[in-house]
Motif scaffolding. Structure first.
Motif, short mmCIF file in Angstrom:
data_model
loop_
_atom_site.label_atom_id
_atom_site.label_comp_id
_atom_site.label_asym_id
_atom_site.label_seq_id
_atom_site.Cartn_x
_atom_site.Cartn_y
_atom_site.Cartn_z
N MET A 139 -1.21 -23.10 28.78
CA MET A 139 -1.08 -23.66 27.93
C MET A 139 -1.57 -25.11 28.08
O MET A 139 -2.08 -26.05 28.71
CB MET A 139 0.33 -23.55 27.17
N THR A 140 -2.78 -25.20 27.21
CA THR A 140 -3.28 -26.11 27.16
C THR A 140 -3.46 -27.07 25.52
O THR A 140 -3.08 -26.83 24.59
CB THR A 140 -5.43 -26.28 26.89
N VAL A 141 -2.95 -28.62 26.51
CA VAL A 141 -2.54 -29.56 24.82
C VAL A 141 -3.63 -30.28 24.94
O VAL A 141 -4.92 -31.07 25.63
CB VAL A 141 -1.55 -30.31 25.74
N THR A 142 -4.47 -30.54 23.49
CA THR A 142 -5.08 -30.89 22.96
C THR A 142 -4.91 -32.04 22.19
O THR A 142 -4.27 -32.00 20.83
CB THR A 142 -6.39 -29.71 21.91
N THR A 143 -5.33 -33.30 22.15
CA THR A 143 -4.94 -34.16 20.99
C THR A 143 -5.99 -34.17 19.58
O THR A 143 -7.11 -33.94 20.52
CB THR A 143 -5.72 -36.05 21.92
N ALA A 144 -5.08 -34.26 18.90
CA ALA A 144 -6.06 -34.83 17.63
C ALA A 144 -6.91 -35.13 17.86
O ALA A 144 -6.78 -36.64 17.80
CB ALA A 144 -5.59 -34.52 16.29
N LYS A 145 -7.64 -35.66 17.01
CA LYS A 145 -8.97 -37.02 17.19
C LYS A 145 -9.09 -37.38 15.75
O LYS A 145 -9.17 -36.39 14.52
CB LYS A 145 -10.34 -36.46 17.68
N TRP A 146 -9.51 -38.41 15.03
CA TRP A 146 -9.22 -38.93 14.14
C TRP A 146 -11.19 -39.90 13.70
O TRP A 146 -11.81 -40.61 15.26
CB TRP A 146 -8.48 -40.09 13.77
N THR A 147 -11.35 -39.64 12.71
CA THR A 147 -12.85 -40.05 11.80
C THR A 147 -12.66 -41.12 11.93
O THR A 147 -11.30 -41.52 11.54
CB THR A 147 -13.35 -39.14 12.01
N LEU A 148 -13.34 -42.15 11.85
CA LEU A 148 -13.12 -43.43 10.85
C LEU A 148 -12.68 -43.08 9.29
O LEU A 148 -12.02 -44.13 8.60
CB LEU A 148 -14.78 -44.44 11.09
N ASP A 149 -13.22 -41.99 9.16
CA ASP A 149 -12.99 -41.62 7.42
C ASP A 149 -11.60 -41.44 7.28
O ASP A 149 -11.26 -41.60 6.74
CB ASP A 149 -13.86 -40.80 6.90
N ASP A 150 -11.69 -40.71 8.38
CA ASP A 150 -9.86 -40.22 8.54
C ASP A 150 -9.47 -41.39 8.38
O ASP A 150 -7.70 -41.83 7.38
CB ASP A 150 -9.46 -39.54 9.71
#
Length: 183
Positions: free
Chosen positions: A1-12
């Motif tokens: 299983m690969t763990v992926t970190t959620a990335k946030w935009t400036l708008d988010d």
């Protein structure tokens, strides 16, 4: 299983701030990740205040010294450097934070945040094209100067404990290293 970190935009990130999701949290956005900021020690706060006043006196109306305020960078980052020396654009900053092209110099005072300031922030600032980035290392009592950003990192680094340094944007201004280290 690969763990992926959620990335946030400036708008988010701005929407989270607007709706109060990040209220009472001392955080900053770095490379799309929301990073908690440790509380400032009295020494950190003192040196930031004193250095901000000192640099304001040296620069006069040529630049605005912002203490602990956000800057907006194109790499989904909105860090809050301890001192940002920026273009004095007046009321424009009522509607937006300074962008990378508005920044003359960034300074961080680091003790518990030393690894973040020397690694994550260094790369974020270099990627954004910030020409002059200084870290006051409170543990080892020296000033680390980063210049000449290329491909996401700085190609020139200096470590100073005494003497004077000239900000790249203001070569006629002499900044005492001791004043930054001692207040």
């Amino acid at each position: 299983m690969t763990v992926t970190t959620a990335k946030w935009t400036l708008d988010d990130y701005h929407r989270m701030i607007e709706v109060g999701l990040l209220a009472n949290r001392h955080v900053e956005l770095l490379n799309g990740e929301i990073i908690e900021m440790p509380p400032e020690s009295p020494e950190h706060a003192y040196l930031g205040d004193e250095s901000g006043t000192y640099l304001s006196q040296l620069l006069g109306d040529r630049a605005k010294v912002r203490e602990g305020r956000p800057i907006t960078l194109p790499n989904n980052s909105e860090p809050e450097p301890d001192l940002a020396i920026v273009r004095p654009l007046g009321r424009i900053y009522r509607h937006r934070h300074p962008y990378a092209e508005d920044v003359f110099l960034l300074i961080e005072f680091a003790n518990t945040s030393l690894a973040k300031d020397l690694e994550i922030k260094r790369r974020a600032y270099a990627t954004a094209g910030i020409e002059d980035y200084w870290v006051v290392n409170l543990k080892n009592r020296h000033l680390k100067v980063f210049r000449e950003p290329v491909d996401g990192d700085y190609t020139r680094q200096l470590t100073l404990t005494t003497g004077e340094i000239h900000p790249l944007a203001f070569p006629d201004v002499r900044v005492s290293v001791q004043r930054l280290l001692e207040g």
